[in-house]
Motif scaffolding. Structure first.
Motif, short mmCIF file in Angstrom:
data_model
loop_
_atom_site.label_atom_id
_atom_site.label_comp_id
_atom_site.label_asym_id
_atom_site.label_seq_id
_atom_site.Cartn_x
_atom_site.Cartn_y
_atom_site.Cartn_z
N VAL A 75 53.20 38.14 6.84
CA VAL A 75 51.92 38.42 6.17
C VAL A 75 50.81 37.53 6.72
O VAL A 75 49.68 37.98 6.94
CB VAL A 75 52.06 38.21 4.64
CG1 VAL A 75 50.69 38.25 3.98
CG2 VAL A 75 52.97 39.28 4.05
N GLY A 76 51.13 36.26 6.96
CA GLY A 76 50.10 35.30 7.35
C GLY A 76 49.73 35.27 8.81
O GLY A 76 48.60 34.90 9.16
N ILE A 77 50.64 35.65 9.70
CA ILE A 77 50.39 35.55 11.14
C ILE A 77 49.13 36.32 11.57
O ILE A 77 48.28 35.76 12.28
CB ILE A 77 51.63 36.00 11.94
CG1 ILE A 77 52.68 34.89 11.92
CG2 ILE A 77 51.26 36.35 13.39
CD1 ILE A 77 54.01 35.29 12.54
N PRO A 78 48.95 37.59 11.17
CA PRO A 78 47.71 38.29 11.58
C PRO A 78 46.45 37.61 11.06
O PRO A 78 45.43 37.58 11.76
CB PRO A 78 47.88 39.69 10.96
CG PRO A 78 49.33 39.85 10.71
CD PRO A 78 49.84 38.48 10.39
N CYS A 79 46.52 37.05 9.84
CA CYS A 79 45.34 36.38 9.26
C CYS A 79 44.99 35.12 10.04
O CYS A 79 43.81 34.84 10.28
CB CYS A 79 45.60 36.04 7.79
SG CYS A 79 45.96 37.49 6.77
N PRO A 137 47.55 34.72 2.85
CA PRO A 137 46.48 35.18 3.75
C PRO A 137 45.22 34.32 3.70
O PRO A 137 44.60 34.07 4.74
CB PRO A 137 46.18 36.61 3.23
CG PRO A 137 47.44 37.05 2.57
CD PRO A 137 48.00 35.80 1.95
N LEU A 138 44.84 33.84 2.50
CA LEU A 138 43.65 33.00 2.38
C LEU A 138 43.83 31.69 3.13
O LEU A 138 42.93 31.26 3.88
CB LEU A 138 43.35 32.71 0.90
CG LEU A 138 42.72 33.86 0.10
CD1 LEU A 138 42.61 33.47 -1.37
CD2 LEU A 138 41.35 34.23 0.67
N ILE A 139 44.98 31.04 2.94
CA ILE A 139 45.25 29.77 3.64
C ILE A 139 45.24 29.99 5.15
O ILE A 139 44.64 29.23 5.91
CB ILE A 139 46.60 29.18 3.18
CG1 ILE A 139 46.52 28.72 1.73
CG2 ILE A 139 47.00 27.99 4.07
CD1 ILE A 139 47.87 28.37 1.11
#
Length: 227
Positions: A75-79, A137-139
């Protein structure tokens, strides 16, 4: 020239070792490049090149031990990647002199935050939908933007974010950070490569040293634990 490269490699090995455990390796690499006479934008681009591959080595070590929660990582990698690309575009909008002043001003702030001692908080075994789809995602976007714009201390900020906001233990947070830090490095690197701001004469030997430092440091972190 040879002495300069040798000293940069020595600093980079130590930076990789520190980076793989607690983040903040860029606080050594970036000033070393600036002292060597590299322009601010080229220093940032070269640092991104070295950090991308070095962090990948640590990531593989942590992944082999099963320490990375992939639900959060995917979830976080693209962000992190998008945030870093945006941040890199922003710093490249400044001229070299202004960018240099920004880097010099931000270095001591990043160093102070990085050196603040941290204790592992009571960790939880599972993560809520809010943890996965909102906080992560925010972080990742916020710290990714910082990484693209500046960089040093990024790994530490990721670790702090996941330890404080998601109550993740320090070793798991450090392992997860490698996935996001690598993504943010790659996002920024693509922008710097497009602008021709990677100095390969320094980047290639420094990358070898960084990989070695990351391998040693990540293995040390796995064996030692949160202490």
């Amino acid at each position: 020239m040879f002495l300069t490269i040798a000293l940069l490699c020595l600093v980079t090995f130590m930076a990789g070792l520190i980076d793989s455990i607690a983040g903040g390796g860029g606080l050594l690499r970036l000033p070393a490049l600036l002292v060597a006479g590299v322009s601010p934008q080229e220093a940032l681009g070269t640092n991104k090149f070295t950090g991308s591959i070095g962090t990948g080595a640590a990531l593989l070590n942590f992944a082999r031990k099963g320490l990375i929660p992939w639900r959060l990582a995917l979830v976080g990698i693209p962000c992190a990647l998008i945030g870093s690309a945006v941040g890199s575009r922003c710093i490249l909008a400044f001229d070299s002199e202004t960018a240099g002043k920004i880097l010099i001003a931000m270095l001591p702030v990043a160093a102070i935050i990085t050196l603040i001692p941290r204790r592992s908080k009571p960790s939880k075994e599972s993560f809520s939908a809010r943890d996965i789809h909102v906080l992560t995602p925010l972080i990742c976007f916020a710290v990714g933007f910082y990484d693209g714009f500046f960089g040093p201390g990024t790994g530490t900020f990721f670790i702090i974010g996941f330890n404080v906001c998601l109550r993740m233990n320090l070793i798991q947070a450090s392992a997860l950070t490698k996935a996001f830090n690598m993504a943010s490095n790659v996002g920024g690197l693509v922008v710097f490569l497009f602008h021709g701001d990677v100095l390969f004469l320094y980047a290639i030997p420094m990358t070898v040293a960084d990989v070695l430092g990351n391998l040693v440091g990540s293995q040390l972190a796995i064996r030692t634990g949160p202490a």
